[in-house]
Design a protein around this motif. Sequence first.
Motif, PDB file in Angstrom:
ATOM      1  N   ASP A   1     -78.659 -35.753 -23.509  1.00 17.19           N
ATOM      2  CA  ASP A   1     -78.024 -35.013 -22.420  1.00 17.19           C
ATOM      3  C   ASP A   1     -76.552 -35.364 -22.335  1.00 17.19           C
ATOM      4  O   ASP A   1     -75.758 -34.593 -21.797  1.00 17.19           O
ATOM      5  CB  ASP A   1     -78.716 -35.362 -21.097  1.00 17.19           C
ATOM      6  CG  ASP A   1     -80.170 -34.966 -21.138  1.00 17.19           C
ATOM      7  OD1 ASP A   1     -80.436 -33.779 -20.910  1.00 17.19           O
ATOM      8  OD2 ASP A   1     -81.028 -35.818 -21.455  1.00 17.19           O
ATOM      9  N   LEU A   2     -76.195 -36.539 -22.851  1.00 17.79           N
ATOM     10  CA  LEU A   2     -74.795 -36.961 -22.857  1.00 17.79           C
ATOM     11  C   LEU A   2     -74.533 -37.831 -24.084  1.00 17.79           C
ATOM     12  O   LEU A   2     -75.320 -38.731 -24.387  1.00 17.79           O
ATOM     13  CB  LEU A   2     -74.485 -37.760 -21.576  1.00 17.79           C
ATOM     14  CG  LEU A   2     -73.023 -37.899 -21.205  1.00 17.79           C
ATOM     15  CD1 LEU A   2     -72.388 -36.535 -20.886  1.00 17.79           C
ATOM     16  CD2 LEU A   2     -72.857 -38.806 -20.003  1.00 17.79           C
ATOM     17  N   ILE A   3     -73.427 -37.542 -24.758  1.00 16.03           N
ATOM     18  CA  ILE A   3     -72.971 -38.371 -25.876  1.00 16.03           C
ATOM     19  C   ILE A   3     -71.729 -39.110 -25.381  1.00 16.03           C
ATOM     20  O   ILE A   3     -70.768 -38.486 -24.919  1.00 16.03           O
ATOM     21  CB  ILE A   3     -72.638 -37.494 -27.100  1.00 16.03           C
ATOM     22  CG1 ILE A   3     -73.910 -36.786 -27.596  1.00 16.03           C
ATOM     23  CG2 ILE A   3     -72.005 -38.331 -28.212  1.00 16.03           C
ATOM     24  CD1 ILE A   3     -73.661 -35.744 -28.683  1.00 16.03           C
ATOM     25  N   VAL A   4     -71.778 -40.428 -25.477  1.00 14.09           N
ATOM     26  CA  VAL A   4     -70.708 -41.257 -24.908  1.00 14.09           C
ATOM     27  C   VAL A   4     -69.971 -41.972 -26.037  1.00 14.09           C
ATOM     28  O   VAL A   4     -70.577 -42.757 -26.782  1.00 14.09           O
ATOM     29  CB  VAL A   4     -71.310 -42.304 -23.947  1.00 14.09           C
ATOM     30  CG1 VAL A   4     -70.226 -43.259 -23.457  1.00 14.09           C
ATOM     31  CG2 VAL A   4     -71.989 -41.617 -22.763  1.00 14.09           C
ATOM     32  N   LEU A   5     -68.690 -41.692 -26.165  1.00 13.21           N
ATOM     33  CA  LEU A   5     -67.876 -42.413 -27.140  1.00 13.21           C
ATOM     34  C   LEU A   5     -67.277 -43.623 -26.418  1.00 13.21           C
ATOM     35  O   LEU A   5     -66.522 -43.474 -25.453  1.00 13.21           O
ATOM     36  CB  LEU A   5     -66.763 -41.526 -27.700  1.00 13.21           C
ATOM     37  CG  LEU A   5     -67.156 -40.116 -28.197  1.00 13.21           C
ATOM     38  CD1 LEU A   5     -65.975 -39.469 -28.924  1.00 13.21           C
ATOM     39  CD2 LEU A   5     -68.379 -40.139 -29.087  1.00 13.21           C
ATOM     40  N   ALA A   6     -67.662 -44.809 -26.878  1.00 17.08           N
ATOM     41  CA  ALA A   6     -67.223 -46.044 -26.207  1.00 17.08           C
ATOM     42  C   ALA A   6     -66.579 -46.933 -27.260  1.00 17.08           C
ATOM     43  O   ALA A   6     -67.238 -47.773 -27.870  1.00 17.08           O
ATOM     44  CB  ALA A   6     -68.418 -46.742 -25.554  1.00 17.08           C
ATOM     45  N   GLY A   7     -65.291 -46.676 -27.519  1.00 21.23           N
ATOM     46  CA  GLY A   7     -64.624 -47.421 -28.579  1.00 21.23           C
ATOM     47  C   GLY A   7     -65.015 -46.899 -29.952  1.00 21.23           C
ATOM     48  O   GLY A   7     -65.180 -47.671 -30.894  1.00 21.23           O
ATOM     49  N   PHE A   8     -65.151 -45.564 -30.044  1.00 25.09           N
ATOM     50  CA  PHE A   8     -65.458 -44.956 -31.344  1.00 25.09           C
ATOM     51  C   PHE A   8     -64.144 -44.522 -31.982  1.00 25.09           C
ATOM     52  O   PHE A   8     -63.400 -43.729 -31.402  1.00 25.09           O
ATOM     53  CB  PHE A   8     -66.401 -43.763 -31.174  1.00 25.09           C
ATOM     54  CG  PHE A   8     -66.784 -43.147 -32.491  1.00 25.09           C
ATOM     55  CD1 PHE A   8     -67.467 -43.893 -33.446  1.00 25.09           C
ATOM     56  CD2 PHE A   8     -66.438 -41.838 -32.794  1.00 25.09           C
ATOM     57  CE1 PHE A   8     -67.799 -43.343 -34.682  1.00 25.09           C
ATOM     58  CE2 PHE A   8     -66.771 -41.278 -34.021  1.00 25.09           C
ATOM     59  CZ  PHE A   8     -67.462 -42.036 -34.966  1.00 25.09           C
ATOM     60  N   LEU A   9     -63.856 -45.073 -33.174  1.00 26.24           N
ATOM     61  CA  LEU A   9     -62.499 -44.935 -33.714  1.00 26.24           C
ATOM     62  C   LEU A   9     -62.277 -43.759 -34.663  1.00 26.24           C
ATOM     63  O   LEU A   9     -61.146 -43.443 -34.999  1.00 26.24           O
ATOM     64  CB  LEU A   9     -62.080 -46.241 -34.408  1.00 26.24           C
ATOM     65  CG  LEU A   9     -61.918 -47.428 -33.467  1.00 26.24           C
ATOM     66  CD1 LEU A   9     -61.486 -48.666 -34.227  1.00 26.24           C
ATOM     67  CD2 LEU A   9     -60.924 -47.125 -32.355  1.00 26.24           C
ATOM     68  N   TRP A  10     -63.339 -43.118 -35.132  1.00 25.93           N
ATOM     69  CA  TRP A  10     -63.133 -41.968 -36.021  1.00 25.93           C
ATOM     70  C   TRP A  10     -63.037 -40.699 -35.197  1.00 25.93           C
ATOM     71  O   TRP A  10     -63.592 -40.608 -34.104  1.00 25.93           O
ATOM     72  CB  TRP A  10     -64.303 -41.834 -36.992  1.00 25.93           C
ATOM     73  CG  TRP A  10     -64.307 -42.845 -38.094  1.00 25.93           C
ATOM     74  CD1 TRP A  10     -63.368 -43.818 -38.318  1.00 25.93           C
ATOM     75  CD2 TRP A  10     -65.302 -42.994 -39.107  1.00 25.93           C
ATOM     76  NE1 TRP A  10     -63.727 -44.547 -39.416  1.00 25.93           N
ATOM     77  CE2 TRP A  10     -64.900 -44.063 -39.923  1.00 25.93           C
ATOM     78  CE3 TRP A  10     -66.483 -42.324 -39.408  1.00 25.93           C
ATOM     79  CZ2 TRP A  10     -65.643 -44.478 -41.035  1.00 25.93           C
ATOM     80  CZ3 TRP A  10     -67.233 -42.730 -40.501  1.00 25.93           C
ATOM     81  CH2 TRP A  10     -66.807 -43.795 -41.309  1.00 25.93           C
ATOM     82  N   LYS A  11     -62.351 -39.724 -35.784  1.00 21.08           N
ATOM     83  CA  LYS A  11     -62.279 -38.427 -35.104  1.00 21.08           C
ATOM     84  C   LYS A  11     -63.684 -37.843 -35.014  1.00 21.08           C
ATOM     85  O   LYS A  11     -64.447 -37.865 -35.972  1.00 21.08           O
ATOM     86  CB  LYS A  11     -61.349 -37.490 -35.879  1.00 21.08           C
ATOM     87  CG  LYS A  11     -61.193 -36.145 -35.195  1.00 21.08           C
ATOM     88  CD  LYS A  11     -59.939 -35.450 -35.650  1.00 21.08           C
ATOM     89  CE  LYS A  11     -59.703 -34.096 -34.995  1.00 21.08           C
ATOM     90  NZ  LYS A  11     -60.701 -33.541 -34.125  1.00 21.08           N
ATOM     91  N   PHE A  12     -64.000 -37.338 -33.834  1.00 18.11           N
ATOM     92  CA  PHE A  12     -65.346 -36.796 -33.651  1.00 18.11           C
ATOM     93  C   PHE A  12     -65.374 -35.381 -34.211  1.00 18.11           C
ATOM     94  O   PHE A  12     -64.518 -34.562 -33.894  1.00 18.11           O
ATOM     95  CB  PHE A  12     -65.716 -36.811 -32.163  1.00 18.11           C
ATOM     96  CG  PHE A  12     -67.188 -36.921 -31.957  1.00 18.11           C
ATOM     97  CD1 PHE A  12     -67.860 -38.092 -32.286  1.00 18.11           C
ATOM     98  CD2 PHE A  12     -67.917 -35.849 -31.464  1.00 18.11           C
ATOM     99  CE1 PHE A  12     -69.229 -38.197 -32.122  1.00 18.11           C
ATOM    100  CE2 PHE A  12     -69.284 -35.950 -31.295  1.00 18.11           C
ATOM    101  CZ  PHE A  12     -69.947 -37.124 -31.627  1.00 18.11           C
ATOM    102  N   PRO A  13     -66.358 -35.064 -35.091  1.00 17.75           N
ATOM    103  CA  PRO A  13     -66.285 -33.790 -35.806  1.00 17.75           C
ATOM    104  C   PRO A  13     -66.511 -32.555 -34.923  1.00 17.75           C
ATOM    105  O   PRO A  13     -67.319 -32.571 -34.004  1.00 17.75           O
ATOM    106  CB  PRO A  13     -67.401 -33.905 -36.849  1.00 17.75           C
ATOM    107  CG  PRO A  13     -68.222 -35.051 -36.460  1.00 17.75           C
ATOM    108  CD  PRO A  13     -67.470 -35.899 -35.508  1.00 17.75           C
ATOM    109  N   GLU A  14     -65.765 -31.532 -35.289  1.00 17.11           N
ATOM    110  CA  GLU A  14     -65.793 -30.287 -34.525  1.00 17.11           C
ATOM    111  C   GLU A  14     -67.183 -29.654 -34.458  1.00 17.11           C
ATOM    112  O   GLU A  14     -67.557 -29.103 -33.427  1.00 17.11           O
ATOM    113  CB  GLU A  14     -64.840 -29.304 -35.195  1.00 17.11           C
ATOM    114  CG  GLU A  14     -63.808 -28.757 -34.251  1.00 17.11           C
ATOM    115  CD  GLU A  14     -62.719 -28.036 -35.004  1.00 17.11           C
ATOM    116  OE1 GLU A  14     -62.891 -26.838 -35.260  1.00 17.11           O
ATOM    117  OE2 GLU A  14     -61.692 -28.687 -35.343  1.00 17.11           O
TER     118      GLU A  14
END
Length: 189
Positions: A76-89
């Motif tokens: 239901d939710l994706i949480v980026l917490a110190g994720f260093l790569w670009k998140f893909p489109e």
Amino acid sequence: MKKIVIFASGGGSNAEAIMKHFSGRENIRVSGVFTNNPNAGVLQKAEKYGVPTIVFNREELNGDIVLHKLDTIKPDLIVLAGFLWKFPEHIVQQYPDKIINIHPALLPNYGGKGMYGLHVHTAVHNNKETESGITIHFVNEHYDEGNIIFQASVALDDCATPQDIAAKVLQLEHKYFPAVIEDLLKKEF
Ligand code: GRF
């Protein structure tokens, strides 16, 4: 049951704050920790909370494999917490308004490519800012440019170094990030 998936690349202190906050809950659960870094400290933290982990490489992230793994969880939710790569489109398009990131500064200042970790706090320090803070925002195709969900600021008068600023901002992250996630998920109930 609402499901959260966390993406992190490093130590994972935010991931830990989130896992701790939701551990033992009946209606919200952290269902996975995804990382690009096989040596990331976040992996041990996930183990401690019994959260399944997935390690992937760039090809798997930018191809179908990571998306497929997400689709089997249906978060239901994706949480980026110190994720260093670009998140893909293609994942952003598949999960519109369901991906959030935390940035350790008051966006739109001190954001964008290269502005991560100590780079952010060094820039804030060099500019003699009197305050900094955190920004939690939706993720779109551009670095740090999605709609802002929440900001909190903190005075820097007792911070002599970028490291001091980092420590103070990190405390704010731990304090607010889990609560903001919970609010977002509750709005959907
Ligand atoms: C945090 O400062 C977060 O704002 C940034 O990366 C850092 C991650 O720290 N995006 P940790 O891995 O959660 O300790």
